[in-house]
Design an enzyme around this catalytic site. Structure first.
Site, mmCIF file in Angstrom:
data_model
loop_
_atom_site.group_PDB
_atom_site.id
_atom_site.type_symbol
_atom_site.label_atom_id
_atom_site.label_comp_id
_atom_site.label_asym_id
_atom_site.label_seq_id
_atom_site.Cartn_x
_atom_site.Cartn_y
_atom_site.Cartn_z
ATOM 1 C CG HIS A 274 1.659 -18.007 -3.644
ATOM 2 N ND1 HIS A 274 2.705 -18.050 -4.539
ATOM 3 C CD2 HIS A 274 2.191 -17.518 -2.484
ATOM 4 C CE1 HIS A 274 3.806 -17.608 -3.953
ATOM 5 N NE2 HIS A 274 3.526 -17.277 -2.717
ATOM 6 C CG ASP B 161 6.590 6.972 -12.982
ATOM 7 O OD1 ASP B 161 5.358 7.169 -13.030
ATOM 8 O OD2 ASP B 161 7.423 7.891 -13.090
#
Length: 449
Positions: A165, A389
């Protein structure tokens, strides 16, 4: 990786070109460094199983190498510099091309239906589908900044990951996943725009920022963990109608033509009020709704809306328990609305300046595991989750991993149905039991996913 998930292989995947941009060093801001001792965020996508001739693992690795050429900071490490003159240390991202780690795992006895419980509960075995190695962001000095685990199941695949992070936030991470999936699906990285890095936007703050050595060292395990109540994860699903009803109710209670409560603020207020109702706090006790604020478009001049980096910080809406519960949904949503709208460029700069002047208490992480007086709202239903996808079909579900689990953590995702929202909620077991019996709460939410 004991249990139902078996590790098959673990490799380092490096970008095709280790330094495509010539950029070797990225300095870290107060917005980055405030995360020094929290866990790597963990997310994952559940997919149907592709045809056997798809060669999934080799294609994912090859496309990951191409994606890391674009998103080169993820292939670096955190560099730590000792400042002997004032007994401090500084950190920066060293874009050295060391690479990301890629786990290939199998869970041959587990099916999609085992992970997607009809009541929205998240089974404990889900933790094994993430590369959950208790990484703290400060560990990026020696550990990869991105770790991916691809787990083959009976009838599906789970692509889980964790990331540092200090380097990126959810906007940047989902941008990477989207790019990676497109490259895997098409077999080419051509046509993808170069990465836009954040500019240094905090004039008057010198970098690298100096942090006292005592604050920079990895925090020891918390003594409170042995007495922390057990938490459970549950996914609550808000349909488009649920959200519309909550938004209408909140705005009617506020009753102002000058203020509009958003869908997200209404849903968040509903969760905040419902959880705190069972917190066991006194009416005079203070409660916080901690909201992640994206500063990209709030600073002046604004940064690019999709620039890469960690461009968030946490700010709390504050109320007494009595105020929150007695004054209604609209009042609670209004406190969140006021907080969000108050985050100006001046606020962002003041946060950064104050942080540099008072670098302390870094090891408190995202909050106490014991108090139970807050909710922490992370992620966003605006992230494009279901478009990813990789070439064998779109995801059928998204989940958050076990990192930074505290009572009251809310991870928001778009629902699979357009206009819906899923909230993966971490709660103490007794709070969850009470919530599931709360008629007022359940009126606007479903536990079915």
């Amino acid at each position: 990786m004991a249990g139902v998930v078996v590790l098959i292989s673990s490799t380092i995947v490096r970008p095709v070109n280790t330094s495509p941009s010539g950029q070797t060093k990225i300095h870290l801001t107060p917005f980055d460094l405030t995360n020094l001792h929290i866990d790597y965020p963990q997310r994952g996508l559940l997919f149907p199983k592709p045809n056997p001739d798809f060669h999934l693992i080799s294609r994912l690795k090859a496309s990951l190498s191409l994606a890391l050429e674009i998103y080169f900071p993820f292939a670096g490490r955190i560099a730590k510099v000792e400042n002997l003159e004032d007994n401090t240390v500084s950190f920066f991202v060293d874009c050295d091309g060391s690479g990301a780690r890629f786990h290939h795992a199998e869970a041959k006895t587990i099916s999609v239906s085992d992970l997607l419980q009809p009541d929205g509960s998240v089974p404990d075995i889900m933790k094994q589908f993430f590369p959950a190695d208790d990484f703290k962001n400060c560990d990026g000095v020696t550990e990869p900044l991105l770790v991916i685990q691809v787990t083959e199941m009976k009838d599906g695949f789970f692509v889980g990951y964790c990331y540092n992070h200090l380097v990126a936030d959810g906007v940047s991470m989902w941008g990477f996943i989207n790019t990676w999936s497109k490259i895997c699906s098409s077999g080419s990285s051509s046509g993808h725009k170069p990465l836009v890095l954040k500019r240094w936007f905090l004039e008057g703050i010198d970098y690298p920022i100096h942090i006292p050595v005592s604050e920079a060292e990895r925090a020891p395990p918390s003594r409170e963990l042995s007495s922390v109540p057990v938490t459970k994860d549950r996914v609550f699903h808000f349909t488009k109608k649920n959200i519309s009803d909550l938004k209408s109710k909140a705005n009617s209670e506020v009753g102002s033509s000058d203020i509009t409560i958003s869908s997200l603020q209404a849903v968040t207020a509903h969760m905040w009020r419902s959880i705190i109702r069972y917190s066991g706090l006194s009416g005079e006790g203070e409660t916080h709704c901690k909201v992640v604020v994206d500063v990209r478009r709030r600073v002046d001049p604004p940064l690019e809306k999709d620039c890469f980096g960690n461009m968030i910080y946490i700010q709390p809406a504050i109320a007494t328990v009595e105020e929150l519960l007695d004054r209604g949904l609209g009042w609670g949503a209004l406190q969140i609305n006021k907080l969000v709208n108050s985050q100006t460029s001046e606020n962002c700069k003041k946060f950064a300046e104050d942080w540099v002047r008072n670098v302390k208490n870094l090891k408190t992480g995202v909050g106490s595991r014991m108090v139970g007086d807050s909710v922490l709202v992370g992620s966003s239903p605006r992230f494009e989750v279901y478009i990813n996808d990789f070439g064998w079909g779109k995801p059928i579900a998204v989940r958050a991993g076990p990192g930074n689990n505290i009572n009251g953590k809310l991870v928001l995702f778009p629902g699979i149905d357009e206009g819906s929202i899923d909230v993966q909620t971490t709660l103490w077991s007794d709070v969850l039991v009470n919530l599931l019996a709360d008629v007022e709460f359940l009126e606007h939410v479903t536990t079915m996913v």
